[in-house]
Motif scaffolding. Structure first.
Motif, PDB file in Angstrom:
ATOM      1  N   UNK A 145      -0.550   1.094  -8.733  1.00  0.00           N
ATOM      2  CA  UNK A 145      -1.888   0.605  -9.052  1.00  0.00           C
ATOM      3  C   UNK A 145      -1.888  -0.913  -9.124  1.00  0.00           C
ATOM      4  N   UNK A 146      -2.824  -1.528  -8.441  1.00  0.00           N
ATOM      5  CA  UNK A 146      -2.951  -2.982  -8.449  1.00  0.00           C
ATOM      6  C   UNK A 146      -3.638  -3.433  -9.731  1.00  0.00           C
ATOM      7  N   UNK A 147      -3.552  -4.733  -9.996  1.00  0.00           N
ATOM      8  CA  UNK A 147      -4.173  -5.295 -11.196  1.00  0.00           C
ATOM      9  C   UNK A 147      -4.612  -6.723 -10.902  1.00  0.00           C
ATOM     10  N   UNK A 148      -5.688  -7.180 -11.537  1.00  0.00           N
ATOM     11  CA  UNK A 148      -6.105  -8.572 -11.331  1.00  0.00           C
ATOM     12  C   UNK A 148      -5.052  -9.536 -11.847  1.00  0.00           C
ATOM     13  N   UNK A 149      -5.053 -10.731 -11.306  1.00  0.00           N
ATOM     14  CA  UNK A 149      -4.140 -11.813 -11.682  1.00  0.00           C
ATOM     15  C   UNK A 149      -2.716 -11.576 -11.180  1.00  0.00           C
ATOM     16  N   UNK A 150      -2.519 -10.557 -10.350  1.00  0.00           N
ATOM     17  CA  UNK A 150      -1.182 -10.230  -9.852  1.00  0.00           C
ATOM     18  C   UNK A 150      -1.221  -9.948  -8.355  1.00  0.00           C
ATOM     19  N   UNK A 151      -2.041 -10.689  -7.609  1.00  0.00           N
ATOM     20  CA  UNK A 151      -2.249 -10.351  -6.201  1.00  0.00           C
ATOM     21  C   UNK A 151      -0.958 -10.388  -5.394  1.00  0.00           C
ATOM     22  N   UNK A 152      -0.143 -11.425  -5.572  1.00  0.00           N
ATOM     23  CA  UNK A 152       1.080 -11.532  -4.775  1.00  0.00           C
ATOM     24  C   UNK A 152       2.065 -10.430  -5.138  1.00  0.00           C
ATOM     25  N   UNK A 153       2.269 -10.209  -6.419  1.00  0.00           N
ATOM     26  CA  UNK A 153       3.254  -9.228  -6.856  1.00  0.00           C
ATOM     27  C   UNK A 153       2.833  -7.818  -6.437  1.00  0.00           C
ATOM     28  N   UNK A 154       1.568  -7.488  -6.650  1.00  0.00           N
ATOM     29  CA  UNK A 154       1.096  -6.152  -6.266  1.00  0.00           C
ATOM     30  C   UNK A 154       1.184  -5.953  -4.750  1.00  0.00           C
ATOM     31  N   UNK A 155       0.822  -6.977  -3.989  1.00  0.00           N
ATOM     32  CA  UNK A 155       0.920  -6.863  -2.533  1.00  0.00           C
ATOM     33  C   UNK A 155       2.363  -6.659  -2.101  1.00  0.00           C
ATOM     34  N   UNK A 156       3.273  -7.394  -2.720  1.00  0.00           N
ATOM     35  CA  UNK A 156       4.682  -7.292  -2.328  1.00  0.00           C
ATOM     36  C   UNK A 156       5.260  -5.932  -2.689  1.00  0.00           C
ATOM     37  N   UNK A 157       4.928  -5.402  -3.850  1.00  0.00           N
ATOM     38  CA  UNK A 157       5.497  -4.127  -4.270  1.00  0.00           C
ATOM     39  C   UNK A 157       4.864  -2.956  -3.530  1.00  0.00           C
ATOM     40  N   UNK A 158       3.573  -3.058  -3.216  1.00  0.00           N
ATOM     41  CA  UNK A 158       2.975  -2.045  -2.352  1.00  0.00           C
ATOM     42  C   UNK A 158       3.645  -2.069  -0.988  1.00  0.00           C
ATOM     43  N   UNK A 159       3.959  -3.267  -0.529  1.00  0.00           N
ATOM     44  CA  UNK A 159       4.617  -3.420   0.767  1.00  0.00           C
ATOM     45  C   UNK A 159       6.003  -2.808   0.798  1.00  0.00           C
ATOM     46  N   UNK A 160       6.805  -3.042  -0.248  1.00  0.00           N
ATOM     47  CA  UNK A 160       8.163  -2.493  -0.219  1.00  0.00           C
ATOM     48  C   UNK A 160       8.147  -0.976  -0.365  1.00  0.00           C
ATOM     49  N   UNK A 161       7.174  -0.447  -1.091  1.00  0.00           N
ATOM     50  CA  UNK A 161       7.053   1.009  -1.183  1.00  0.00           C
ATOM     51  C   UNK A 161       6.786   1.595   0.199  1.00  0.00           C
ATOM     52  N   UNK A 162       5.826   1.019   0.922  1.00  0.00           N
ATOM     53  CA  UNK A 162       5.508   1.512   2.261  1.00  0.00           C
ATOM     54  C   UNK A 162       6.693   1.328   3.211  1.00  0.00           C
ATOM     55  N   UNK A 163       7.379   0.183   3.083  1.00  0.00           N
ATOM     56  CA  UNK A 163       8.563  -0.069   3.907  1.00  0.00           C
ATOM     57  C   UNK A 163       9.605   1.030   3.704  1.00  0.00           C
ATOM     58  N   UNK A 164       9.878   1.370   2.454  1.00  0.00           N
ATOM     59  CA  UNK A 164      10.897   2.369   2.159  1.00  0.00           C
ATOM     60  C   UNK A 164      10.496   3.752   2.664  1.00  0.00           C
TER      61      UNK A 164
END
Length: 293
Positions: A145-164
């Motif tokens: 789940x994404x959250x405000x004020x964390x755009x870079x971190x949420x984008x990066x962690x969503x990305x690594x999940x999809x990558x894996x």
């Protein structure tokens, strides 16, 4: 699910100088694994290596550097003769409103967390194919789940999940297993650094239970070790994260509504907020890039 004994296994852990990476390296070593530590802080890595049981080694490298990580993979393979486990744990974070964010810090979060994980995997994947090993990608509640004020971190962690998930489908027929590790707020330098911002701390404390808690690293890392032993596809460092998977489809709408209210409440406190990388690990990353340039 069958557990794979760690005795004699060779495990690579990135971001091993501190926090979850450091504790994970110690717990793997205590179970008989030979551990290769990778990170940006040579003195810290040396100190961690001195606390491990049995054979180990440490390598100073930036996980976003293709050449450096290829060299590390070669040297680790030569040193230990094989690699059975790779844990892509290295990560940095920044927080604050996207419109006012430091572009370099924002980009660096994506580079380290997402690109760095892919670089790590690319370097070590041939060795994992040889050993029919296991790659564990450390993600986060931020991937669910994404959250405000964390755009870079949420984008990066969503990305690594999809990558894996994508990688698992590619390499499963070669005997390589791929897992995703999910952690909520865990008591590390990164989380403590984020909490230095009163707005970030305030917003986090107003999250619904149990996502508003800071969790001790010991039990979280024990769950990661158990997941590694089982070669699990999903590893949940806090018990309740598993249940989040079943409701994640409805979370963006809820976060959107709650976020609108919360951001309106704190908007007057956002001016002048520092938006660089947080915590000691973030400071180490910034020093490394400054010295390199």
């Amino acid at each position: 699910m069958t557990r794979v004994g760690l005795e004699g296994q060779v495990a690579v852990v990135t971001g091993a100088a501190r926090g979850v990476g450091e504790l994970l390296a110690r717990k793997l070593s205590a179970r008989g694994a030979r551990v290769a530590l990778v990170g940006l802080e040579p003195e810290e890595l040396k100190a961690v290596a001195g606390r491990l049981h049995g054979e180990c080694g440490h390598w100073h490298a930036d996980v976003t550097d293709h050449e450096a990580m290829a060299r590390v993979a070669t040297e680790v393979g030569e040193r230990f003769g094989k690699v059975d486990i790779v844990v892509a744990n290295a990560g940095v974070a920044t927080g604050g409103p996207f419109a006012d964010s430091d572009p370099e810090a924002w980009r660096r979060v994506i580079e380290v967390n997402l690109v760095g994980s892919a670089v790590t995997c690319r370097a070590f994947l041939p060795l994992l194919v040889e050993s029919r090993g296991y790659y564990l990608q450390i993600a986060s509640l931020a991937a669910i789940t994404a959250a405000p004020m964390m755009t870079a971190y949420c984008a990066s962690k969503s990305g690594v999940e999809a990558f894996a998930h994508s990688l698992r489908a590619e390499v499963g027929h070669k005997g390589v297993k791929v897992g995703v590790g999910y952690l909520s707020w865990t008591d590390t330098d990164m989380v403590r650094g984020a909490d230095l911002h009163d707005v970030m701390r305030d917003l986090r404390q107003r999250l619904p239970w149990p996502s508003n808690r800071t969790y001790p690293p010991g039990p979280a890392v024990d769950r990661l070790v158990a997941g590694i032993e089982r070669r699990s596809a999903h590893v949940y460092a806090q018990w309740w994260l598993r249940g989040m998977q079943s409701v994640r489809g409805g979370l963006p709408a809820l976060v959107g509504l709650a976020g609108r209210r919360e951001m309106a409440r704190v908007e007057s406190r956002l001016s002048g907020m520092r938006t660089g990388l947080v915590g000691a690990g973030g400071a180490a990353d910034e020093r490394e890039r400054t010295e390199r340039n």
